[in-house]
Scaffold this motif. Structure first.
Motif, PDB file in Angstrom:
ATOM      1  N   SER A  51     -32.474  18.488  -0.067  1.00 13.08           N
ATOM      2  CA  SER A  51     -32.772  17.898  -1.113  1.00 13.08           C
ATOM      3  C   SER A  51     -32.663  16.594   0.473  1.00 13.08           C
ATOM      4  O   SER A  51     -33.509  16.121   0.117  1.00 13.08           O
ATOM      5  N   PHE A  52     -31.984  16.317   1.109  1.00 10.15           N
ATOM      6  CA  PHE A  52     -32.032  15.353   2.134  1.00 10.15           C
ATOM      7  C   PHE A  52     -33.680  15.476   3.030  1.00 10.15           C
ATOM      8  O   PHE A  52     -33.971  15.235   3.504  1.00 10.15           O
ATOM      9  N   ALA A  53     -33.760  16.918   3.422  1.00  6.12           N
ATOM     10  CA  ALA A  53     -34.581  17.208   3.601  1.00  6.12           C
ATOM     11  C   ALA A  53     -36.287  17.391   3.127  1.00  6.12           C
ATOM     12  O   ALA A  53     -36.866  16.676   3.938  1.00  6.12           O
ATOM     13  N   ARG A  54     -35.628  17.298   2.604  1.00  7.11           N
ATOM     14  CA  ARG A  54     -37.400  16.720   1.109  1.00  7.11           C
ATOM     15  C   ARG A  54     -37.439  15.376   1.402  1.00  7.11           C
ATOM     16  O   ARG A  54     -39.258  15.123   1.126  1.00  7.11           O
ATOM     17  N   ALA A  81     -33.104   8.077   4.896  1.00  4.10           N
ATOM     18  CA  ALA A  81     -33.186   9.998   4.819  1.00  4.10           C
ATOM     19  C   ALA A  81     -32.638  10.370   5.804  1.00  4.10           C
ATOM     20  O   ALA A  81     -31.622  11.609   5.495  1.00  4.10           O
ATOM     21  N   LEU A  82     -33.447   9.977   7.207  1.00  2.00           N
ATOM     22  CA  LEU A  82     -32.433  10.779   8.551  1.00  2.00           C
ATOM     23  C   LEU A  82     -31.022  10.595   8.484  1.00  2.00           C
ATOM     24  O   LEU A  82     -30.358  10.996   8.747  1.00  2.00           O
ATOM     25  N   GLU A  83     -30.480   9.494   8.352  1.00  2.00           N
ATOM     26  CA  GLU A  83     -28.954   9.193   8.022  1.00  2.00           C
ATOM     27  C   GLU A  83     -28.406   9.657   6.939  1.00  2.00           C
ATOM     28  O   GLU A  83     -27.069  10.785   7.844  1.00  2.00           O
ATOM     29  N   LYS A  84     -28.925  10.049   5.918  1.00  2.00           N
ATOM     30  CA  LYS A  84     -28.129  11.464   5.012  1.00  2.00           C
ATOM     31  C   LYS A  84     -27.902  12.366   5.567  1.00  2.00           C
ATOM     32  O   LYS A  84     -27.411  13.604   5.496  1.00  2.00           O
ATOM     33  N   GLN A  85     -29.903  13.029   6.098  1.00  6.16           N
ATOM     34  CA  GLN A  85     -29.654  14.000   6.530  1.00  6.16           C
ATOM     35  C   GLN A  85     -28.547  14.374   7.856  1.00  6.16           C
ATOM     36  O   GLN A  85     -27.157  15.657   7.915  1.00  6.16           O
ATOM     37  N   LEU A 102     -29.209  11.113  13.374  1.00  3.76           N
ATOM     38  CA  LEU A 102     -29.405   9.862  13.757  1.00  3.76           C
ATOM     39  C   LEU A 102     -29.952   9.161  14.938  1.00  3.76           C
ATOM     40  O   LEU A 102     -30.265   8.152  14.683  1.00  3.76           O
ATOM     41  N   GLU A 103     -30.240   9.499  15.443  1.00  2.00           N
ATOM     42  CA  GLU A 103     -30.677   9.116  16.844  1.00  2.00           C
ATOM     43  C   GLU A 103     -31.708   8.756  16.294  1.00  2.00           C
ATOM     44  O   GLU A 103     -32.299   7.933  17.273  1.00  2.00           O
ATOM     45  N   GLU A 104     -32.472  10.034  15.941  1.00  2.83           N
ATOM     46  CA  GLU A 104     -34.171   8.748  15.267  1.00  2.83           C
ATOM     47  C   GLU A 104     -34.165   7.992  14.504  1.00  2.83           C
ATOM     48  O   GLU A 104     -34.737   7.292  14.457  1.00  2.83           O
ATOM     49  N   ALA A 105     -33.226   7.843  13.306  1.00  2.00           N
ATOM     50  CA  ALA A 105     -32.573   7.067  13.397  1.00  2.00           C
ATOM     51  C   ALA A 105     -32.536   5.833  13.392  1.00  2.00           C
ATOM     52  O   ALA A 105     -33.256   4.259  13.246  1.00  2.00           O
TER      53      ALA A 105
END
Length: 130
Positions: A51-54, A81-85, A102-105
């Protein structure tokens, strides 16, 4: 029972939203994030991860085609969304993937927070860096 009802409702929203644009994309991102959160609550990190990937995928597509007036909100959705992933990767024991997401977020949020008048961006960045 309540969590299963929530998943059924979110599944309907997601199923009806393929190919949507603009605000509808943001709704789908939120729905996938919420589905991931529900799956985390019931301990299913695999389904949560899907779900997070989507959510990340839709948010990334949306931010790439966002109109100037929607660009900041689309970027914020992507970062969330990145943080949740990242959180889900950490729960699943994949700390390397969690750190990368997390770094990307944080990178996305730093760009938003460069606008010192955007209090929400400042708060989002601070929370991501905890």
């Amino acid at each position: 029972k309540l969590l299963l009802d929530a998943t059924a409702g979110l599944d309907k929203l997601i199923a009806g939203g393929g190919g949507a644009k603009g605000g509808a994309d943001r709704t789908l991102v939120a729905a996938h994030r919420q589905m991931g959160e529900v799956y985390q609550l019931i301990g299913d990190t695999a389904k949560a991860g899907a779900s997070f990937a989507r959510a990340v995928e839709i948010a990334d597509q949306a931010r790439k085609v966002a109109l100037p007036g929607d660009a900041r909100a689309a970027a914020r959705d992507y970062a969330k969304a990145l943080e949740k992933q990242a959180t889900n990767f950490a729960r699943a024991g994949d700390t390397r993937a969690a750190l990368a997401k997390l770094e990307e977020a944080v990178e996305v949020l730093q760009k938003l927070a460069a606008d010192k008048t955007d209090a929400q961006a400042q708060q989002d960045l601070a929370e991501a860096q905890k």
